[in-house]
Write an enzyme that holds these catalytic residues in place. Structure first.
Site, PDB file in Angstrom:
ATOM      1  N   GLU B 134       5.465  -5.049   6.573  1.00  0.00           N
ATOM      2  CA  GLU B 134       6.507  -4.016   6.620  1.00  0.00           C
ATOM      3  C   GLU B 134       6.311  -3.089   7.827  1.00  0.00           C
ATOM      4  O   GLU B 134       7.275  -2.679   8.469  1.00  0.00           O
ATOM      5  CB  GLU B 134       6.516  -3.213   5.312  1.00  0.00           C
ATOM      6  CG  GLU B 134       7.026  -4.050   4.134  1.00  0.00           C
ATOM      7  CD  GLU B 134       6.978  -3.288   2.828  1.00  0.00           C
ATOM      8  OE1 GLU B 134       5.861  -2.941   2.398  1.00  0.00           O
ATOM      9  OE2 GLU B 134       8.038  -3.035   2.245  1.00  0.00           O
ATOM     10  N   GLU B 155       4.710  -8.869  -2.961  1.00  0.00           N
ATOM     11  CA  GLU B 155       4.743  -7.783  -3.945  1.00  0.00           C
ATOM     12  C   GLU B 155       5.257  -8.237  -5.299  1.00  0.00           C
ATOM     13  O   GLU B 155       4.883  -7.683  -6.345  1.00  0.00           O
ATOM     14  CB  GLU B 155       5.620  -6.636  -3.419  1.00  0.00           C
ATOM     15  CG  GLU B 155       4.978  -5.779  -2.339  1.00  0.00           C
ATOM     16  CD  GLU B 155       5.110  -6.352  -0.934  1.00  0.00           C
ATOM     17  OE1 GLU B 155       5.536  -7.517  -0.786  1.00  0.00           O
ATOM     18  OE2 GLU B 155       4.785  -5.635   0.025  1.00  0.00           O
TER      19      GLU B 155
END
Lengths: 386, 286
Positions: B134, B155
């Site tokens: 990210e 995730e």
């Protein structure tokens, strides 16, 4: 010359290119068995390449050893273009010449031509290696393109084959007189191009040039030697030989590119390609007339070489001469200016000009006449020594 | 051939920061698997906590306000990780409300990076997983070290989503269908595969981490003064980053304004004059 490094191992992307190269040989008609025990090698002379950029706007900075060190994309693109054009000529000449092997006048000439073709292919390998190894995907694509084009002069050609990049490498080399002219005039031009790249700011390119120049000297020596042997033998009339000089000199001069060339100027600004005598010149370059200056050096060298060739002529025979650099030009400021072979303005009309070219450049009758001479002992015999 | 600068630890000792002579700001993430400052015997995994974001945030501001800086390079300390994302052990200690503010802070920091009109390069010297990817996706250019890491947003295996801009940026970078597949499976994949989907711009086959650092430094140097028009690069970034998120007509208006700004700059005068005179331009970044 410094010590030459010969690479022992290649990266996978170049191994892949080698497979494509093997396919190219078959496709264009070159029998790999002709290579005998010749092995292609990648050679670098790092010492002669120099460590510091020698000219242009980056003068004084360390020479670039990797793509990422080159400060601008425009410079990278110019280097890739320069290497691609050089590589294109190497493979183009093989496509033009391989078909002559069966008609070689002597074993010496056959083996000389074979050696030239092997070394030209090695030079192509070298350029492809530099592209594949130093320029990532863009380089790999350009290296592939070297094998996708095919000289318009190759007797074996697919209908969709694109020609080689430069005109001279699409000109037919129909016979052994053409071959000697090509190696004398066009390979000599090649020597100039290699020398101009030998001071390049991109070190792997500069380091490639030393070994290539060494090999190239045999190629143009073969041409000069062949023309001397023809003149000494005295079978082919000088007037006929002169027409071939007229044809190939203008082609060789054109190879230096346009006058006031901006691309030559940028190549100099970027330090990629110098003058022929860059390390010896001692004066600032005339950046707007770089091609003209190189062309004049070449032209002067041709005149000196012609004096040597003429020394072997039979008594009473006229001398061969280098035609004016204004004659029959397809590139540069003389494109639209008609002059005779001595550089004097041509006064006649269109029809007269066509007739003049017919009389001063090889025509169909000349080729037929030449083919008759080829049935005789038209070139001085020479023994091959291993 | 730019040398790697001396790096200094930021206040929380989780980011090292330094600037090269030619204006490349290095932001090096540096922590152990719990997101703590590295101590002897610990491996750099470069996981983050709120403290690391504070360091990153400050480093971005330092680079933004430093007129000598034209390029920002983010990289991981050590040889194996760019960043493994958030420290799971740390997350496990937080209340949901605290986690929300933690994500908000991370988002704001990455937006700050994205909105800074200086080129940001993520040098993926190792794995960029979860929050690590990210961070990398908020950079403008991503370069991986061949055979030395993978990327992914796993995730989902923790019962959450990639909430530091992961779902938003990945779908914008690789398209909705591909992004969905990557995130719902949570799979990790090589830099080479990431390059095929344009998530990574280039993969260098440098022989080791040290050479990779040198190679990306050389790459980054092409965007520095005086040979690169750093102001124009900054405006290109602003047009792309901001313009992509607004309707075309507004984007075109923004582009015109940014171009007008460049037309008035010394760099444009220098660049155009140098081209006409066939010289290599020397830009000032203004």
């Amino acid at each position: 010359m410094g010590e030459t490094e010969v690479l022992e191992k290649y990266k996978p992307n170049f191994e892949e290119w080698i497979n494509q190269f093997n396919e190219w040989q078959s496709r264009i008609g070159f029998d790999s068995a002709w290579l005998g025990d010749y092995r292609f090698e990648i050679k670098f002379d790092w010492d002669s390449a120099g460590d510091t950029i020698e000219f242009g706007d980056f003068e004084g900075m360390p020479k670039w050893e990797r793509r990422m060190q080159i400060p601008q994309q425009s410079v990278r693109d110019a280097i890739i273009s320069m290497i691609s054009v050089q590589g294109d000529t190497e493979f183009g000449s093989v496509e033009q010449q391989w078909h002559l092997l069966d008609s070689a006048p002597t074993e010496y000439d056959k083996k000389s031509a074979m050696r030239i073709m092997c070394e030209e292919q090695r030079h192509g390998w070298q350029m492809a290696y530099v592209l594949c190894n130093y320029f990532g995907d863009q380089g790999i694509r350009e290296a592939q393109k070297l094998l996708e084009r095919n000289s318009a002069a190759n007797p074996i050609r697919g209908e969709s084959d694109r020609p080689r990049l430069l005109g001279s490498f699409n000109e037919p080399i129909d016979n052994w007189l053409d071959f000697f002219c090509f190696t004398h005039f066009i390979d000599r031009d090649g020597k100039f191009q290699l020398k101009m790249l030998s001071t390049s700011s991109f070190k792997p390119l500069a380091a490639s040039m030393g070994p290539m120049l060494k090999e190239e000297s045999f190629h143009l020596g073969t041409g000069a030697n062949g023309l001397r042997r023809i003149v000494k033998q005295g079978v082919i009339p000088v007037a006929l030989l002169q027409k071939y000089m007229n044809k190939w000199v203008s082609t060789g001069l054109d190879l230096f590119g346009v006058d006031e060339s901006t691309s030559a100027q940028w190549a100099y600004v970027y330090g990629i390609k110098g003058r022929y005598d860059e390390r010896e010149a001692g004066i600032p370059a005339d950046r707007e007339h770089l091609n003209e200056e190189s062309r004049m050096h070449y032209f002067d060298e041709l005149a000196k070489e012609m004096e040597r060739i003429n020394k072997g002529r039979h008594e009473g025979q006229p001398e061969l001469f280098i035609p004016s650099d204004n004659f029959n030009r397809s590139v540069g400021k003389f494109v639209d200016i008609r002059t005779d072979v001595h550089g004097e303005p041509f006064e006649g009309d269109e029809e007269a000009w066509t007739q003049y070219l017919h009389e001063n450049l090889p025509n169909d009758e000349d080729v037929a006449e030449l083919n008759e001479y080829f049935k005789e002992e038209w070139i001085q015999y020479r023994e091959w020594k291993d | 051939m730019t040398s790697w600068p001396e790096l200094e630890a930021m206040p929380n000792k989780l980011v090292n920061y330094g600037v090269t002579d030619n204006g490349i700001a290095i932001i090096e993430l540096c922590s152990d698997s719990d997101g703590n400052p590295l101590t002897e015997g610990k491996t750099s995994v470069n996981t983050y906590t709120r403290s690391m974001w504070e360091d990153i945030d400050q480093a971005i501001l330092n680079a933004r306000f430093d007129d000598d800086v034209t390029v920002i390079m983010m990289i991981g300390h050590g040889e194996k990780f760019f960043s493994a994302g958030a420290s799971i052990n740390y997350l496990n200690t937080l209340t949901p409300r605290y986690k929300y503010f933690f994500c908000l802070h991370a988002n704001e920091t990455l937006s700050r990076l994205e909105q800074t009109p200086k080129l940001v390069i993520a040098a993926l010297n190792g794995h960029a997983i979860g929050g690590g990817l990210e961070i990398a996706m908020a950079a403008d250019i991503r370069i991986g070290l061949k055979d030395n890491g993978s990327v992914g947003l796993p995730e989902v295996s923790l019962g959450v989503l990639a909430g530091t801009g992961g779902t938003a940026r990945l779908s914008r970078l690789v398209g909705k269908a591909k992004a969905m597949e990557i995130m719902v499976t949570g799979r990790k994949f090589s830099f080479e595969e990431a390059q095929e989907m344009d998530l990574v711009h280039d993969v260098y086959d440098s022989t080791n981490n040290e050479e990779f650092r040198s190679d990306v430094m050389d790459y980054a140097s092409q965007f520095t003064l005086p040979y690169a028009a750093a102001k124009a690069i900054g405006n290109i970034k602003r047009s792309v980053q901001s313009g992509m998120e607004i309707p075309l007509e507004y984007h075109l208006a923004l582009e015109r304004e940014l171009q007008s700004d460049l037309f008035q700059s010394n760099d444009a005068k220098t660049g155009i004059a140098a081209y006409v005179e066939k010289k290599t331009p020397r830009f000032e970044g203004a």
